[in-house]
Every structure is written in structure tokens, then in C-alpha cells.
Design an enzyme around this catalytic site. Structure first.
Site, short mmCIF file in Angstrom:
data_model
loop_
_atom_site.label_atom_id
_atom_site.label_comp_id
_atom_site.label_asym_id
_atom_site.label_seq_id
_atom_site.Cartn_x
_atom_site.Cartn_y
_atom_site.Cartn_z
N LYS A 120 0.84 -1.19 0.00
CA LYS A 120 0.00 0.00 0.00
C LYS A 120 0.88 1.24 0.00
O LYS A 120 1.47 1.60 1.01
CB LYS A 120 -0.90 0.04 1.25
N GLU A 145 10.57 1.53 10.04
CA GLU A 145 11.42 2.69 9.79
C GLU A 145 10.58 3.91 10.13
O GLU A 145 9.71 4.30 9.35
CB GLU A 145 11.85 2.74 8.31
N CYS A 186 13.08 11.75 7.06
CA CYS A 186 13.28 11.25 8.43
C CYS A 186 14.70 11.52 8.89
O CYS A 186 14.97 11.64 10.07
CB CYS A 186 13.00 9.75 8.48
N GLU A 208 9.20 16.48 14.90
CA GLU A 208 9.81 16.41 13.56
C GLU A 208 9.28 17.60 12.77
O GLU A 208 8.08 17.67 12.52
CB GLU A 208 9.33 15.13 12.88
P1 NAP Z 1 2.34 8.26 8.04
O1 NAP Z 1 1.21 9.19 8.21
O2 NAP Z 1 2.70 7.39 9.19
O3 NAP Z 1 1.99 7.37 6.77
C1 NAP Z 1 2.85 6.37 6.31
C2 NAP Z 1 2.02 5.31 5.61
O4 NAP Z 1 1.16 4.70 6.56
C3 NAP Z 1 1.12 5.85 4.51
O5 NAP Z 1 1.05 4.92 3.47
C4 NAP Z 1 -0.21 5.99 5.23
O6 NAP Z 1 -1.33 5.98 4.39
C5 NAP Z 1 -0.18 4.74 6.09
N1 NAP Z 1 -1.12 4.78 7.21
C6 NAP Z 1 -1.63 5.86 7.83
N2 NAP Z 1 -2.50 5.46 8.80
C7 NAP Z 1 -2.53 4.10 8.78
C8 NAP Z 1 -3.24 3.10 9.51
N3 NAP Z 1 -4.10 3.42 10.46
N4 NAP Z 1 -3.02 1.81 9.21
C9 NAP Z 1 -2.15 1.47 8.24
N5 NAP Z 1 -1.46 2.37 7.50
C10 NAP Z 1 -1.63 3.67 7.77
O7 NAP Z 1 3.67 9.02 7.63
P2 NAP Z 1 3.87 10.06 6.46
O8 NAP Z 1 3.34 11.35 6.90
O9 NAP Z 1 3.38 9.49 5.16
O10 NAP Z 1 5.46 10.09 6.35
C11 NAP Z 1 6.22 10.85 7.18
C12 NAP Z 1 6.81 10.04 8.31
O11 NAP Z 1 7.57 8.95 7.78
C13 NAP Z 1 7.79 10.83 9.14
O12 NAP Z 1 7.59 10.57 10.50
C14 NAP Z 1 9.14 10.33 8.66
O13 NAP Z 1 10.17 10.50 9.60
C15 NAP Z 1 8.84 8.91 8.40
N6 NAP Z 1 9.85 8.31 7.51
C16 NAP Z 1 10.74 7.45 8.04
C17 NAP Z 1 11.72 6.91 7.24
C18 NAP Z 1 12.73 5.95 7.80
O14 NAP Z 1 13.34 5.24 7.01
N7 NAP Z 1 12.94 5.89 9.10
C19 NAP Z 1 11.77 7.24 5.89
C20 NAP Z 1 10.84 8.14 5.38
C21 NAP Z 1 9.87 8.65 6.22
P3 NAP Z 1 -1.93 7.39 3.84
O15 NAP Z 1 -0.93 7.89 2.87
O16 NAP Z 1 -3.22 7.05 3.22
O17 NAP Z 1 -2.08 8.28 5.03
#
Ligand code: NAP
Length: 477
Positions: free
Chosen positions: A173, A249, A283, A380
Site C-alpha cells: 500500500k 522505519e 526522516c 519532527e
Molecule cells: P504516516 O502518516 O505514518 O503514513 C505512512 C504510511 O502509513 C502511509 O502509506 C499511510 O497511508 C499509512 N497509514 C496511515 N494510517 C494508517 C493506519 N491506520 N493503518 C495502516 N497504514 C496507515 O507518515 P507520512 O506522513 O506518510 O510520512 C512521514 C513520516 O515517515 C515521518 O515521521 C518520517 O520520519 C517517516 N519516515 C521514516 C523513514 C525511515 O526510514 N525511518 C523514511 C521516510 C519517512 P496514507 O498515505 O493514506 O495516510
């Protein structure tokens, strides 16, 4: 306008409900494509396809899997410009950076093409000499992959590459805001020869409604998630129900340390990379700059000069160096964090406000003398804002750097080798950049400690996340 379908069991098709959702260009706010809006029914079909295909795929030849990955790498490289344009259109980053992401993402396929034929095992003798201990490695089983919007190609590549190499089937997804690159990647993998049912992709505006059924299916054996710590915690709780392997991650709050003996110009260049890559929406983005008091003024001024000279524009515009933030909420969050810091006594060196016009643009910003209670110290930022906090000695710098629930990456700038090692070892993080603002590398184990996650992606460790050991006891007669 193009409408993209779901990809289940080797076939593209609409969502069971017939619904679609729009994908927007964050530089203009315009809709650029429609995508199928999957739900629980589509999710169940996808996980059943992955489950049904697992046994055959486990027995496929490692070389065959490696060749599929190698061809994927080659097709991506041949279409680098096309893919970069797609990333920029749906995510906003400047074309040059999007191209960099394409190279970075492609390299995971090349790396794991080479790993597929190097999956090892072990053979030892028990201590009493009576038993041969034979350890084999096989695929974990069907995997749930969930990715964020900030690196639309690379985040999928870091998961799909090792899963294919190990012989796992997948349900995937991608993020709601940037599904188009993942769908293009899926077409490339199919063209490269990936058999039907191995990778199943469901786009949706209801992430819980799709990922939830996968987690509770009893078919999936592993979850690999990249995204926020809050969603990661939720998925870990769901994984506990079926005792699934979990790779997480998650978020970061990276400290960037500049010691009094640092080569200052090099530290400034490192800061530009660590802060401005992806407009700060990474991140790994430096979130807190701890700078020795004796050089803090000069560092702030030089960084301010560099950031204010960057060209902020639609990522597709010629010479653009900083694109828009992903959406209005992302821009308003940055705005609130800066206002809060200034309200608590920080001073604005450059920037400090959003830019007028369409799209979600925020000016590259440097804040000096940021107090420890400012909200951005524990949040963040995910935007182009560099908060600078002076420190007096090394011990204090390390204590401040580690004073966070996260532990993904840290950066240290010093010309003293002993100090580089000392600080590198003392930082509670999974990765350290020493005199560099960039640590991401397909050949290195990427990942964090504390609330930044579990497991590693890339490097030799990357494939292990998708392998299970089995031990055979063979008595010596
Ligand atoms: P997010 O809101 O956690 O979303 C990540 C993914 O999870 C998206 O595909 C999202 O879908 C999905 N998701 C949201 N709610 C969910 C649920 N209840 N059940 C299952 N899946 C769900 O994060 P983001 O805003 O897209 O990305 C930013 C975050 O990612 C930051 O905290 C960043 O630090 C982190 N990040 C970490 C790394 C690493 O390698 N450590 C790399 C890149 C980013 P939707 O798109 O539909 O909301």
C-alpha cells in the site's frame, strides 16, 4: 485524465467499489491523475493472491529472482527522466533531487539482485560432537509493505528489492498522496518478469481499511512499514495479534553537532544537505543544530546566507532548488513551529514565513538561540527550518542530542578524529554522519533505535529482514 487501477494477481482493475481518489501536484494544487480507491474487499483479494503464490515463489531459483531485480534496475535507469518527472509532479521535490532519488532507488534493485544468489546458511557440530547443526534460510512468507509519501520510489524499492530477492510475496500500500510512482514501479517489475501474484498493490484513501485486513488475515507473516512513529506503534500492536515479524522505519529528530574545531564551511555545506534535501521532509533531516558557542554566530550567518540564496520554485521549473511542502497541513505545521519558537525567544536569521502564491511554499529558515522548551525541539519539523542551539562543551552537546525519544541518525562535524569516534559512539542513534550531511546508501544498514524503529533496510542486513532460519538436527551415527 488517466485513472489508474489496482494490481492484484497480475491483473490491473478498478476497486471493487468502483471508487477513485485524486492525486494532486503540491506546486499547483491541480489534480494530475485519478487512482482506484481500494477497500477491505480488494485487500482480501490481494492478500489471498499473495498467500496462494507464496509456495511456488519460495521454490523459484535465486538467479531467476536476481535477474528480475537486475532487469528492474536497468529499466529504471533507462527511464530515469520519466520517473523523476513523475516524482516531482506528485511529491513536489525539484527535478534534480527526484533524479537523485531514482538513482538511489534503482541501486536497491541492483544491490538485492546481487544478494539473491548469496543467501547463506550455516553448518556446525554440536559441542558434544554428536549432532550436525544445519541452518538453512528461507523466505519469511507473504509481506505487508506500507510506505510514506516523501520518497515515492526509494521507500518501495528498499522493501520490494529484498522481498523479491528472499522469495517473499507481497501486498503493498503506497502513500495516498504519491501512489503514481509506485504504480509505475509495479509496471516496471512486471515488465522485468515478476510473476503474477508476487506483488499485489492496493491504493486507497482509507489506509486502516486496507492494511487492517492484511494484518488480521493470518496469511501475512511480516509487516515492513516506513512512516510516522504513531502509525508504526499501531501496526506493531496489530502485528502482535498474529505474532508477525516487524520492520519499522519510523520518525527522527536528528541532532547536528558542530564542534569548535569543525571546518566551518564544510559544516555549512553538510547542514544544507542534511536540512534541505527533500525540503526538510526526510526522516534523516537535521532537526536540531547544536553549535559550539564560539562559532554559533558565524555558522548561523553563513547558513543563513546559503539558504536564502536557494531558488524556491515549482520543482519542475528550471534551476529549482527547493520545492513546495507536501500539503497545506504540512505548511501550517511548519508555520506554527516557527511562530512558537519565536514566541519563546528565538530570533529569525533568514526566512520565517510562508511564500505567497499558489502551492505550499515555505521560505528556507534559520532560527538562532532557540530555547530548549520550543516545540520544534521535540517535534519532527518536516520543513526547511534550521533551529540553532549553542552549547558550551562536548558532554553537554551529547546530552542535549540524546534528549529525545527518537534515535534515527545524528551528524557530527569536527576535525579531531578521537572526538569524531567518541561522539559517534555516544549518540543514541542507528546511523552517524561524520563530517557529512548524507548517510543514505543502499550498501549500508539504514535504520534507527528507540522510537525510530526496528530492523535495518539495505546493506547486508537488508535481506535478513525477509529471511527465516530453520535448523535441522542431524545425528552423527
Ligand atoms: P504516516 O502518516 O505514518 O503514513 C505512512 C504510511 O502509513 C502511509 O502509506 C499511510 O497511508 C499509512 N497509514 C496511515 N494510517 C494508517 C493506519 N491506520 N493503518 C495502516 N497504514 C496507515 O507518515 P507520512 O506522513 O506518510 O510520512 C512521514 C513520516 O515517515 C515521518 O515521521 C518520517 O520520519 C517517516 N519516515 C521514516 C523513514 C525511515 O526510514 N525511518 C523514511 C521516510 C519517512 P496514507 O498515505 O493514506 O495516510
Amino acid at each position: 485524465m488517466t485513472t489508474h487501477g489496482l494490481f492484484i494477481d497480475g491483473t490491473w482493475g478498478p476497486a471493487a467499489s468502483g471508487r477513485t481518489f485524486a492525486v494532486e501536484n503540491p506546486a499547483t494544487g491541480e489534480t494530475i491523475a485519478m487512482v482506484a480507491d481500494g477497500d477491505g474487499d480488494d485487500a482480501r483479494r490481494a492478500i489471498e493472491a499473495a498467500g496462494a503464490r507464496q509456495s511456488d515463489w519460495s521454490r523459484s531459483a535465486p538467479r531467476e529472482r536476481g535477474e528480475i531485480l537486475r532487469r528492474t534496475y536497468e529499466i529504471i535507469m533507462n527511464r530515469a527522466d520519466e520517473l523523476a518527472a513523475l516524482i516531482t509532479a506528485e511529491m513536489g521535490k525539484p527535478l534534480a533531487e527526484a533524479r537523485g532519488e531514482v538513482m538511489y532507488g534503482a541501486e536497491f534493485f541492483r544491490w538485492f539482485a546481487e544478494e539473491a544468489v548469496r543467501i547463506g546458511g550455516d553448518h556446525t557440530l554440536s559441542g558434544d560432537g554428536r549432532t550436525r547443526i544445519l541452518v538453512t534460510k528461507g523466505p519469511v512468507g507473504p509481506c505487508v509493505l506500507v510506505t510514506p509519501w516523501n520518497f515515492p520510489l526509494a521507500m518501495g524499492a528498499r522493501k520490494i528489492g529484498p522481498a523479491v530477492a528472499a522469495g517473499c510475496t507481497m501486498v503493498f500500500k503506497p502513500a495516498e498522496q504519491t501512489p503514481l510512482t509506485s504504480l509505475a514501479l509495479t509496471r516496471i517489475l512486471t515488465e522485468a518478469g515478476l510473476p503474477a501474484g508476487v506483488l499485489n498493490v492496493v491504493t486507497t484513501s482509507d489506509p486502516g481499511g486496507v492494511v487492517g485486513p492484511w494484518m488480521s488475515s493470518g496469511i501475512a507473516r511480516k509487516i515492513s512499514f516506513t512512516g510516522s512513529t504513531d502509525v508504526g506503534r499501531l501496526l506493531l500492536a496489530q502485528a502482535a495479534e498474529n505474532v508477525m515479524r516487524s520492520s519499522m522505519e519510523l520518525g527522527g529528530n536528528a541532532p547536528f553537532l558542530v564542534c569548535e574545531d569543525a571546518a566551518l564551511d564544510r559544516a555549512v555545506e553538510g547542514a544544507v544537505t542534511a536540512k534541505m534535501r527533500n525540503m526538510g521532509e526526510a526522516c534523516t533531516a537535521a532537526n536540531r543544530f547544536f553549535v559550539h558557542r564560539s562559532v554559533a554566530g558565524e555558522f548561523s550567518a553563513k547558513l543563513g546566507e546559503r539558504l536564502s540564496a536557494l531558488k524556491v520554485a515549482d520543482g519542475a521549473a528550471r534551476g529549482a532548488e527547493v520545492g513546495p511542502l507536501i500539503d497545506r497541513a504540512g505548511m501550517e505545521k511548519v508555520e506554527q513551529l516557527v511562530d512558537d519558537a519565536v514566541g519563546r525567544g528565538a530570533s529569525v536569521v533568514v526566512g520565517g514565513s510562508r511564500l505567497s502564491g499558489s502551492g505550499y511554499f515555505y521560505a528556507p529558515t534559520v532560527l538562532a538561540d532557540v530555547p530548549p522548551d520550543a516545540a520544534l525541539m521535540s517535534t519532527e519539523i518536516f520543513g526547511p527550518v534550521a533551529p540553532i542551539i549553542p552549547f558550551d562543551d562536548e558532554e553537554e552537546a551529547v546530552r542535549l542530542a540524546n534528549d529525545t525519544e527518537w534515535g534515527l541518525v545524528g551528524y557530527v562535524f569536527t576535525t579531531d578524529l578521537d572526538r569524531a569516534f567518541r561522539i559517534g559512539e555516544a549518540l543514541d542513534v542507528g546511523m552517524v554522519g561524520v563530517n557529512t550531511g548524507l548517510v543514505s546508501n543502499p550498501g549500508a544498514p539504514f535504520g534507527g533505535v528507540k522510537h525510530s524503529g526496528l530492523g535495518r533496510e539495505g546493506g547486508r542486513a537488508g535481506i535478513e529482514e525477509y529471511l527465516e532460519s530453520k535448523y535441522l538436527a542431524i545425528p552423527r551415527s
